[in-house]
Design a protein around this motif. Structure first.
Motif, PDB file in Angstrom:
ATOM      1  N   VAL A 236       0.837  -1.199   0.000  1.00 39.23           N
ATOM      2  CA  VAL A 236       0.000   0.000   0.000  1.00 39.23           C
ATOM      3  C   VAL A 236       0.873   1.249   0.000  1.00 39.23           C
ATOM      4  CG1 VAL A 236      -1.645   1.345   1.366  1.00 39.23           C
ATOM      5  CG2 VAL A 236      -1.963  -1.117   1.117  1.00 39.23           C
ATOM      6  N   PHE A 237       1.922   1.244   0.825  1.00 38.43           N
ATOM      7  CA  PHE A 237       2.807   2.406   0.905  1.00 38.43           C
ATOM      8  C   PHE A 237       3.508   2.656  -0.427  1.00 38.43           C
ATOM      9  CE2 PHE A 237       7.178   3.929   1.544  1.00 38.43           C
ATOM     10  CZ  PHE A 237       6.917   5.179   2.070  1.00 38.43           C
ATOM     11  N   PHE A 238       4.107   1.598  -0.985  1.00 37.75           N
ATOM     12  CA  PHE A 238       4.837   1.779  -2.238  1.00 37.75           C
ATOM     13  C   PHE A 238       3.896   2.152  -3.385  1.00 37.75           C
ATOM     14  CE2 PHE A 238       8.054  -0.847  -0.028  1.00 37.75           C
ATOM     15  CZ  PHE A 238       9.144  -0.028  -0.211  1.00 37.75           C
ATOM     16  N   GLY A 239       2.724   1.523  -3.435  1.00 42.03           N
ATOM     17  CA  GLY A 239       1.774   1.839  -4.502  1.00 42.03           C
ATOM     18  C   GLY A 239       1.271   3.267  -4.409  1.00 42.03           C
ATOM     19  N   ALA A 240       0.907   3.700  -3.202  1.00 40.23           N
ATOM     20  CA  ALA A 240       0.373   5.048  -3.033  1.00 40.23           C
ATOM     21  C   ALA A 240       1.431   6.106  -3.320  1.00 40.23           C
ATOM     22  CB  ALA A 240      -0.169   5.220  -1.615  1.00 40.23           C
TER      23      ALA A 240
END
Length: 308
Positions: A15-19
């Motif tokens: 989620v962190f890397f995608g966002a």
């Protein structure tokens, strides 16, 4: 519980890397050239533009820029603005102000929203219930900037109860009115959500069984109704903390607060991509951490939940 925390942490990583990648790509692929805009109408010398692009890694492919940005994030180096000021320094000055404002707004909406919601839910159909439902609907319908300007004029200018603007004096007294404005609409949602949840659980079978066992009204409220009713409310409040920090742009603009909202807005206008991306990345982390805390609170609110 440890297994659950481990699974949640594993979910947080993509989620962190995608966002952050989506935010980074959208900001850096926006139309316009921020480097060329630095020269204004006269423009900059091509050699100067090339030097600035090389200094800020703007001459590299997008994926390489993102990897270099992540490297800086993990070493707490968020880069520098075009004026030469460290982005970390800018965040250090802005985030404490907005965090204080958001926490005050969250406490305001949680205490009053849950309190009034419980009373309205226990007395569903009565005068108090009908009154708070109408007032909460009015607050939801009115835009935040209208509430801000009205309170600023009445409470700050006409009656002189609280300071109409904040400026550099970010005391609790000065931030009280902006916190009320920022949390007003969320307060209405919390009130209506609590009222509906309490009303449903009051008529539930397990509550009637608890009363039949001889438990007092206070024990039934604390052990059964309130704990079960607060689960959706806590979910809303957890996600609302990030929303309050990100949505403070209008409120901070009205009351002249130099926090995250005002700084982020100025960065967008000036074309400072490093500042915009760094601020938004921190807001993403706030959302993620707040939702993780909310999930862990479920076990305390409802012992029947077993994450294992």
């Amino acid at each position: 519980m440890s297994r659950y925390i481990g699974r949640r942490l594993l979910q947080i990583i993509p989620v962190f890397f995608g966002a952050t990648f989506l935010i980074f790509a959208m900001v850096y692929l926006m139309p316009g050239d921020p480097v060329a805009a630095l020269g204004g109408d006269r423009g900059l010398n091509p050699e100067v533009q090339a030097r600035i692009r090389a200094e800020y890694n703007l001459d590299k492919p997008l994926y390489m820029q993102y990897l270099l940005y992540l490297k800086g994030v993990f070493t707490l180096d968020f880069g520098t603005t075009f004026s030469g000021r460290s982005v970390a320094e800018v965040m250090a000055g802005a985030f404490p102000i907005t965090i204080k404002l958001a926490v005050m707004a969250l406490l305001f909406e949680a205490i009053l929203g849950v309190g009034f919601g419980v009373i309205a839910g226990m007395r569903r159909g009565g005068f108090f219930d009908s009154t708070v439902l109408v007032l909460s609907l009015v607050v939801i319908s009115v835009p935040t900037f209208v509430i801000g300007f009205v309170l600023q004029f009445l409470v700050g200018v006409k009656w002189g109860i609280l300071p109409p603007t904040v400026g550099s004096k970010t005391t609790i007294t000065n931030l009280l009115m902006p916190a009320i404005v920022l949390g007003a609409q969320s307060l209405a949602y919390v009130l209506r959500l609590t009222r509906q949840s309490v009303s449903e659980h009051t008529a539930a079978d397990f509550v009637r069984t608890a009363r039949a066992k001889g438990l007092s009204n206070g024990q039934v409220m604390r052990r059964h109704i309130l704990r079960n009713s607060l689960i959706p409310v806590v979910t809303f409040l957890g996600g609302d903390l990030g929303a309050l920090m990100g949505g403070a742009i209008i409120t901070e603009g009205i009351f002249n607060i130099n926090g995250v909202g005002g700084t982020l807005w100025q960065a967008v206008i000036k074309g400072e991509p490093a500042t915009v991306v760094s601020f938004t990345t921190v807001l993403v982390l706030v959302y993620i951490i707040a939702n993780l805390i909310v999930d862990l609170l479920y076990a305390w609110l409802d012992p029947r939940i077993r994450y294992e």
